[in-house]
Design a protein around this motif. Structure first.
Motif, PDB file in Angstrom:
ATOM      1  N   PRO A   1      31.982  48.756  37.154  1.00  0.00           N
ATOM      2  CA  PRO A   1      32.209  47.219  37.070  1.00  0.00           C
ATOM      3  C   PRO A   1      33.836  46.205  36.752  1.00  0.00           C
ATOM      4  O   PRO A   1      34.217  46.024  37.939  1.00  0.00           O
ATOM      5  CB  PRO A   1      31.689  46.867  35.738  1.00  0.00           C
ATOM      6  N   LEU A   2      34.855  46.862  36.011  1.00  0.00           N
ATOM      7  CA  LEU A   2      35.904  46.357  35.753  1.00  0.00           C
ATOM      8  C   LEU A   2      36.959  46.298  37.235  1.00  0.00           C
ATOM      9  O   LEU A   2      37.757  45.371  38.074  1.00  0.00           O
ATOM     10  CB  LEU A   2      37.205  47.179  34.551  1.00  0.00           C
ATOM     11  N   GLN A   3      36.992  47.936  38.151  1.00  0.00           N
ATOM     12  CA  GLN A   3      37.838  48.156  39.091  1.00  0.00           C
ATOM     13  C   GLN A   3      37.238  47.009  40.489  1.00  0.00           C
ATOM     14  O   GLN A   3      37.933  46.314  41.212  1.00  0.00           O
ATOM     15  CB  GLN A   3      37.606  49.445  39.467  1.00  0.00           C
TER      16      GLN A   3
ATOM     17  N   GLN B   1      37.285  42.648  44.360  1.00  0.00           N
ATOM     18  CA  GLN B   1      37.044  41.613  45.130  1.00  0.00           C
ATOM     19  C   GLN B   1      37.888  41.005  44.615  1.00  0.00           C
ATOM     20  O   GLN B   1      38.364  39.502  45.790  1.00  0.00           O
ATOM     21  CB  GLN B   1      35.213  41.664  44.077  1.00  0.00           C
ATOM     22  N   MET B   2      38.472  40.852  43.660  1.00  0.00           N
ATOM     23  CA  MET B   2      39.770  39.017  43.108  1.00  0.00           C
ATOM     24  C   MET B   2      40.817  39.824  44.031  1.00  0.00           C
ATOM     25  O   MET B   2      40.854  37.944  45.128  1.00  0.00           O
ATOM     26  CB  MET B   2      39.467  38.944  42.197  1.00  0.00           C
ATOM     27  N   LEU B   3      41.117  40.689  44.718  1.00  0.00           N
ATOM     28  CA  LEU B   3      42.210  41.018  45.440  1.00  0.00           C
ATOM     29  C   LEU B   3      41.426  41.045  47.026  1.00  0.00           C
ATOM     30  O   LEU B   3      42.455  40.354  47.494  1.00  0.00           O
ATOM     31  CB  LEU B   3      42.805  42.707  45.605  1.00  0.00           C
ATOM     32  N   MET B   4      40.427  40.744  47.710  1.00  0.00           N
ATOM     33  CA  MET B   4      39.529  41.393  48.692  1.00  0.00           C
ATOM     34  C   MET B   4      39.549  39.592  49.257  1.00  0.00           C
ATOM     35  O   MET B   4      39.464  39.196  50.395  1.00  0.00           O
ATOM     36  CB  MET B   4      38.149  42.130  48.926  1.00  0.00           C
TER      37      MET B   4
ATOM     38  N   TYR C   1      48.137  39.606  41.970  1.00  0.00           N
ATOM     39  CA  TYR C   1      48.142  40.792  40.958  1.00  0.00           C
ATOM     40  C   TYR C   1      48.596  39.185  39.594  1.00  0.00           C
ATOM     41  O   TYR C   1      47.285  39.345  38.502  1.00  0.00           O
ATOM     42  CB  TYR C   1      49.351  41.549  40.723  1.00  0.00           C
ATOM     43  N   THR C   2      49.297  38.045  39.681  1.00  0.00           N
ATOM     44  CA  THR C   2      49.651  37.298  39.059  1.00  0.00           C
ATOM     45  C   THR C   2      48.165  36.773  39.030  1.00  0.00           C
ATOM     46  O   THR C   2      48.380  36.467  37.718  1.00  0.00           O
ATOM     47  CB  THR C   2      50.579  36.383  39.615  1.00  0.00           C
ATOM     48  N   GLN C   3      47.608  35.984  40.197  1.00  0.00           N
ATOM     49  CA  GLN C   3      46.557  35.142  39.460  1.00  0.00           C
ATOM     50  C   GLN C   3      44.610  36.234  38.896  1.00  0.00           C
ATOM     51  O   GLN C   3      45.300  35.498  38.443  1.00  0.00           O
ATOM     52  CB  GLN C   3      46.139  34.571  40.894  1.00  0.00           C
TER      53      GLN C   3
ATOM     54  N   ILE D   1      47.171  44.749  35.913  1.00  0.00           N
ATOM     55  CA  ILE D   1      46.143  44.552  36.457  1.00  0.00           C
ATOM     56  C   ILE D   1      46.218  45.725  38.011  1.00  0.00           C
ATOM     57  O   ILE D   1      45.859  46.029  38.520  1.00  0.00           O
ATOM     58  CB  ILE D   1      46.569  43.525  37.169  1.00  0.00           C
ATOM     59  N   TYR D   2      47.660  45.514  37.975  1.00  0.00           N
ATOM     60  CA  TYR D   2      49.008  46.830  39.138  1.00  0.00           C
ATOM     61  C   TYR D   2      48.155  47.835  39.214  1.00  0.00           C
ATOM     62  O   TYR D   2      47.714  48.348  40.302  1.00  0.00           O
ATOM     63  CB  TYR D   2      50.047  46.006  39.321  1.00  0.00           C
ATOM     64  N   ARG D   3      47.949  48.416  37.607  1.00  0.00           N
ATOM     65  CA  ARG D   3      48.376  49.879  37.585  1.00  0.00           C
ATOM     66  C   ARG D   3      46.869  50.139  37.332  1.00  0.00           C
ATOM     67  O   ARG D   3      46.271  51.184  38.068  1.00  0.00           O
ATOM     68  CB  ARG D   3      48.616  50.271  36.858  1.00  0.00           C
ATOM     69  N   SER D   4      46.272  49.427  37.204  1.00  0.00           N
ATOM     70  CA  SER D   4      44.355  49.179  37.583  1.00  0.00           C
ATOM     71  C   SER D   4      44.453  49.305  38.790  1.00  0.00           C
ATOM     72  O   SER D   4      43.254  50.377  39.811  1.00  0.00           O
ATOM     73  CB  SER D   4      43.586  48.313  36.860  1.00  0.00           C
ATOM     74  N   ILE D   5      44.452  48.691  39.805  1.00  0.00           N
ATOM     75  CA  ILE D   5      44.099  48.351  41.116  1.00  0.00           C
ATOM     76  C   ILE D   5      44.562  49.843  41.694  1.00  0.00           C
ATOM     77  O   ILE D   5      44.118  49.843  42.650  1.00  0.00           O
ATOM     78  CB  ILE D   5      44.485  46.561  41.278  1.00  0.00           C
ATOM     79  N   GLN D   6      46.024  50.080  41.255  1.00  0.00           N
ATOM     80  CA  GLN D   6      46.483  51.433  41.822  1.00  0.00           C
ATOM     81  C   GLN D   6      45.873  52.521  41.621  1.00  0.00           C
ATOM     82  O   GLN D   6      45.036  53.009  42.615  1.00  0.00           O
ATOM     83  CB  GLN D   6      47.483  51.691  41.439  1.00  0.00           C
TER      84      GLN D   6
END
Length: 92
Positions: free
Chosen positions: A46-48, A53-56, A61-63, A75-80
């Motif tokens: 769910p976190l990922q 979704q926010m990225l889409m 990343y900052t926001q 956030i960067y590491r999580s999304i990567q």
């Protein structure tokens, strides 16, 4: 209509028909790819999923970090990591 003009007309119609068939196939492929992507996203945590979704939704990343009260590097590491997981899922 003279036979030559009819032949040209038939060729134009056939070219358009083939073009529309090609467009329909491309659209179908895009839809299938979208379905595969969303099915893969649904397999994330769910976190990922929330972060993807926010990225889409055009957040950077900052926001996302600001919304979640986290450091942008987290956030960067999580999304990567999410992207790596998605790549593996989509290769199957």
């Amino acid at each position: 209509m003279p036979e030559n003009r009819q032949s040209n007309y038939d060729q134009v119609i056939e070219n358009w028909r083939l073009k529309f068939l090609e467009m329909d196939q491309e659209e179908l492929i895009r839809k299938e790819e979208c379905i595969r992507l969303y099915e893969a996203i649904s397999q994330l945590t769910p976190l990922q999923r929330r972060r993807i979704q926010m990225l889409m939704e055009d957040m950077n990343y900052t926001q996302i970090a600001r919304v979640e009260g986290r450091n942008p590097s987290v956030i960067y590491r999580s999304i990567q990591g999410s992207f790596l997981h998605l790549r593996r899922l989509l290769k199957e």
